[in-house]
Design an enzyme around this catalytic site. Structure first.
Site, PDB file in Angstrom:
ATOM      1  N   GLU A 129     -32.695  -7.057 -13.506  1.00  0.00           N
ATOM      2  CA  GLU A 129     -33.461  -6.108 -14.097  1.00  0.00           C
ATOM      3  C   GLU A 129     -33.455  -6.743 -15.655  1.00  0.00           C
ATOM      4  OE1 GLU A 129     -30.951  -2.954 -14.617  1.00  0.00           O
ATOM      5  OE2 GLU A 129     -29.033  -3.989 -14.294  1.00  0.00           O
ATOM      6  N   ARG A 172     -25.721  10.472 -12.151  1.00  0.00           N
ATOM      7  CA  ARG A 172     -25.358   9.267 -12.507  1.00  0.00           C
ATOM      8  C   ARG A 172     -24.047   9.110 -13.474  1.00  0.00           C
ATOM      9  NH1 ARG A 172     -29.414   5.102 -14.880  1.00  0.00           N
ATOM     10  NH2 ARG A 172     -29.247   6.162 -16.457  1.00  0.00           N
ATOM     11  N   LYS A 180     -22.797   2.483 -15.796  1.00  0.00           N
ATOM     12  CA  LYS A 180     -23.386   2.493 -17.131  1.00  0.00           C
ATOM     13  C   LYS A 180     -22.167   2.413 -17.663  1.00  0.00           C
ATOM     14  CE  LYS A 180     -27.477   4.431 -19.213  1.00  0.00           C
ATOM     15  NZ  LYS A 180     -28.185   3.323 -19.321  1.00  0.00           N
ATOM     16  N   LEU A 219     -28.511  -1.634 -12.392  1.00  0.00           N
ATOM     17  CA  LEU A 219     -28.437  -0.171 -12.867  1.00  0.00           C
ATOM     18  C   LEU A 219     -29.228   0.531 -12.000  1.00  0.00           C
ATOM     19  CD1 LEU A 219     -26.696   1.867 -14.755  1.00  0.00           C
ATOM     20  CD2 LEU A 219     -28.862   2.147 -16.024  1.00  0.00           C
ATOM     21  N   ARG A 221      -2.698   0.704 -27.385  1.00  0.00           N
ATOM     22  CA  ARG A 221      -3.359  -0.469 -26.679  1.00  0.00           C
ATOM     23  C   ARG A 221      -2.565  -1.101 -25.694  1.00  0.00           C
ATOM     24  NH1 ARG A 221      -4.349  -5.906 -26.394  1.00  0.00           N
ATOM     25  NH2 ARG A 221      -6.557  -6.476 -25.892  1.00  0.00           N
ATOM     26  N   HIS A 278      -3.621  -2.589 -21.301  1.00  0.00           N
ATOM     27  CA  HIS A 278      -4.660  -2.535 -20.443  1.00  0.00           C
ATOM     28  C   HIS A 278      -4.780  -1.821 -19.436  1.00  0.00           C
ATOM     29  CE1 HIS A 278      -4.965  -6.448 -22.752  1.00  0.00           C
ATOM     30  NE2 HIS A 278      -5.982  -6.764 -22.201  1.00  0.00           N
ATOM     31  N   TYR A 295     -21.649   5.592 -20.578  1.00  0.00           N
ATOM     32  CA  TYR A 295     -22.876   6.295 -21.158  1.00  0.00           C
ATOM     33  C   TYR A 295     -23.780   6.603 -20.335  1.00  0.00           C
ATOM     34  CZ  TYR A 295     -25.802   2.398 -21.745  1.00  0.00           C
ATOM     35  OH  TYR A 295     -26.705   1.245 -21.455  1.00  0.00           O
TER      36      TYR A 295
HETATM   37  N1  PDD Z   1     -30.859   1.797 -20.896  1.00  0.00           N
HETATM   38  N2  PDD Z   1     -31.161  -0.991 -16.656  1.00  0.00           N
HETATM   39  C1  PDD Z   1     -30.326  -1.117 -17.688  1.00  0.00           C
HETATM   40  C2  PDD Z   1     -29.335  -2.377 -18.007  1.00  0.00           C
HETATM   41  C3  PDD Z   1     -30.044  -0.040 -18.522  1.00  0.00           C
HETATM   42  O1  PDD Z   1     -29.430  -0.023 -19.792  1.00  0.00           O
HETATM   43  C4  PDD Z   1     -31.101   0.893 -18.441  1.00  0.00           C
HETATM   44  C5  PDD Z   1     -31.108   2.223 -19.215  1.00  0.00           C
HETATM   45  C6  PDD Z   1     -31.995   0.967 -17.414  1.00  0.00           C
HETATM   46  C7  PDD Z   1     -33.211   2.022 -16.928  1.00  0.00           C
HETATM   47  O2  PDD Z   1     -32.384   3.095 -16.694  1.00  0.00           O
HETATM   48  P1  PDD Z   1     -32.938   4.746 -16.980  1.00  0.00           P
HETATM   49  O3  PDD Z   1     -34.258   4.752 -16.009  1.00  0.00           O
HETATM   50  O4  PDD Z   1     -32.065   5.696 -16.094  1.00  0.00           O
HETATM   51  O5  PDD Z   1     -32.666   5.074 -18.315  1.00  0.00           O
HETATM   52  C8  PDD Z   1     -32.051  -0.124 -16.249  1.00  0.00           C
HETATM   53  C9  PDD Z   1     -30.792   2.770 -21.729  1.00  0.00           C
HETATM   54  C10 PDD Z   1     -31.826   3.768 -22.145  1.00  0.00           C
HETATM   55  C11 PDD Z   1     -29.910   2.304 -22.836  1.00  0.00           C
HETATM   56  O6  PDD Z   1     -28.997   1.350 -22.619  1.00  0.00           O
HETATM   57  O7  PDD Z   1     -30.253   2.785 -23.816  1.00  0.00           O
END
Ligand code: PDD
Length: 289
Positions: free
Chosen positions: A182, A52, A149, A207, A100, A102, A33
């Site tokens: 993070e 990204r 992501k 991330l 389904r 894997h 996403y």
């Molecule tokens: N989350 N780290 C994680 C685990 C994240 O899920 C996010 C963003 C960030 C910050 O990334 P960015 O600056 O590119 O938004 C760091 C989004 C906003 C979400 O999950 O809704």
């Protein structure tokens, strides 16, 4: 949430929008996403988020569902149809629908695309930022590819829920070395005792936040002392300031970590300055890049 969603090539009423039960995102979290902040109807740091998005898809060998140009048009339509001025766009791409099993389906199904849009009340967000927020620390228990992501966010969900139950907005993961990686949905920063801005380096399992890298660039332009270097929860608790960054929170001051006040327990000058700096950038540069 806005009234119109985009699902696999069609705009649908949000309440009725649905995906197939054998969507691999639903069954295996086999998808990724991306989230854009929207300011004045335009995408913030769009190039970083598109880059990204492409990388996440490539890493999982999911085909690009459409060209970036086409996607930009759909995202703009979503902003317009949902009358978003300031808000967020959410895009999800999964490997698609298949019985389904894997391994990747053969032949590859068309990737499934869902987009939603919502408005954000910036006045409420400003009020929250003016007070600052709390974080808790939790053991890092995610997989080794947090640079992708993916929609596989169960550890993040559980950490966020623990935060909420503790009256905090975010949970900071702490790895086996005792270092903060993070947040569950944001990057973690401190202003350390020496006054340097510190956030984890991207060689670590985090991330690569688009807001993070933009803020590093903006801070570098101002000649602020910067270090992409990890910190422990104790260092963070003794830091002058702390804050988090992300498309959802932008730059949000952190005034409490677990049971410790950060600094005086109120948002610090650097976090407030950087929030202003980022928001000014967002209003000025949204989609001019
Ligand atoms: N989350 N780290 C994680 C685990 C994240 O899920 C996010 C963003 C960030 C910050 O990334 P960015 O600056 O590119 O938004 C760091 C989004 C906003 C979400 O999950 O809704």
């Amino acid at each position: 949430m806005g009234r119109v969603a985009y699902v696999n090539g069609r705009f649908a009423r949000h309440a009725e929008a649905a995906v197939h039960i054998e969507d691999r995102g639903y069954q295996f979290s086999d998808g990724i996403y991306e989230v854009w902040a929207v300011f004045d109807g335009k995408l913030v740091d769009s190039a970083g988020h598109f880059a990204r998005l492409k990388r996440s898809l490539d890493e999982l060998r999911i085909a690009q569902p459409m060209s970036e140009a086409a996607l930009r048009i759909v995202l703009a339509q979503m902003v317009r149809k949902n009358r978003v001025r300031d808000g967020m766009l959410y895009l999800q791409v999964t490997r698609g629908v298949a019985p389904r099993d894997h391994p990747f389906p053969v032949p590859a199904p068309a990737p499934a695309v869902v987009i939603t849009a919502k408005s954000v009340d910036h006045a409420a967000a400003e009020a929250r930022a003016a007070v600052g927020a709390a974080v808790i620390t939790v053991p890092e228990n995610r997989w080794g590819r947090c640079d992708i992501k993916t929609v596989g966010l169960l550890p993040n969900v559980l950490a966020k829920q623990a935060a909420r139950e503790a009256g905090a907005v975010e949970a900071w993961f702490v790895d086996d070395l005792g270092l903060v990686t993070e947040g569950a949905s944001s990057n973690a920063w401190i202003v350390d005792q020496s006054g340097a801005l510190r956030t984890r380096d991207i060689q670590a399992n985090i991330l690569r936040g688009v807001t993070r890298s933009r803020l590093l660039a903006l801070a570098a332009e101002l000649g602020l002392p910067l270090e992409e270097r990890p910190f422990t929860p104790d260092e963070a608790k003794l830091a002058k300031e702390a804050f988090i960054t992300g498309a959802g929170t932008l730059v949000l001051p952190i005034v409490r970590i677990d049971d410790s006040k950060v600094g005086d327990g109120i948002p610090g000058p650097m976090a407030k300055r950087l929030r202003r700096l980022y928001i000014d950038h967002a209003r000025r540069e949204a989609d001019v890049q």
